[in-house]
Design a protein around this motif. Structure first.
Motif, short mmCIF file in Angstrom:
data_model
loop_
_atom_site.label_atom_id
_atom_site.label_comp_id
_atom_site.label_asym_id
_atom_site.label_seq_id
_atom_site.Cartn_x
_atom_site.Cartn_y
_atom_site.Cartn_z
N ARG A 23 -4.74 0.73 1.91
CA ARG A 23 -5.29 -0.96 1.81
C ARG A 23 -6.54 -1.16 2.56
NH1 ARG A 23 -6.58 -4.81 5.31
NH2 ARG A 23 -6.08 -3.10 6.80
N GLU A 70 1.00 -1.33 0.35
CA GLU A 70 0.23 -0.12 0.08
C GLU A 70 0.77 1.89 -0.21
OE1 GLU A 70 -2.64 1.34 3.65
OE2 GLU A 70 -1.19 0.06 4.46
N ASP A 73 -0.78 -4.91 3.26
CA ASP A 73 -0.87 -3.82 4.50
C ASP A 73 0.56 -3.86 4.90
OD1 ASP A 73 -2.19 -2.70 7.00
OD2 ASP A 73 -2.19 -4.04 7.92
N ALA A 131 -9.01 -2.83 -0.37
CA ALA A 131 -8.17 -4.37 0.10
C ALA A 131 -7.59 -4.49 -1.51
CB ALA A 131 -7.97 -5.05 0.64
#
Length: 129
Positions: A84, A26, A116, A88
């Motif tokens: 995220r 991310e 993440d 996601a």
């Protein structure tokens, strides 16, 4: 006597696989590039593979990496920062198109999984006295 064989648009651009999973952190920097699936089209000239289109989305575009006499490889380009916790997973479709008349095209599905990173501090839900 010279004989010229002219190609007709009788082959559809095809991906080597119909699905691809791409994992992206991310915190990836916008303009980061991620290779996708190799595409082939047995036709030549304008009837061969000419470009790519990506399904509408707010974070990604598609670009092409190629060298003369080699297959063209689409790359997923990150246009905007990911989060995220906000989203996601992205479901995308990339389409390869040729230059024939009529145009022929092939598609592949791309599942982008946002990984993440530790970017959120812990938050207490109860105060202590």
């Amino acid at each position: 006597m010279q004989v010229e064989i002219v190609d007709i648009n009788d082959n559809t651009p095809s991906f080597f696989r119909e699905e691809l999973e791409v994992k992206i952190m991310e915190n990836a920097v916008p303009s980061s590039r991620f290779p996708l699936l190799e595409v082939y089209d047995l036709d030549v000239g304008m009837n061969s593979l000419q470009g790519f289109k990506l399904s509408e989305n707010s974070h990604f575009s598609v670009d092409v990496w190629s060298e003369a006499s080699r297959p063209k490889y689409p790359e997923l380009v990150l246009e905007h920062a990911l989060d995220r916790e906000g989203q996601a997973i992205y479901h995308l479709v990339v389409t390869a198109v040729d230059g024939g008349d009529p145009v022929r095209s092939g598609t592949a599905r791309i599942l982008v999984i946002v990984l993440d990173v530790n970017d959120n501090a812990p938050v207490f839900t109860l105060s202590t006295m």
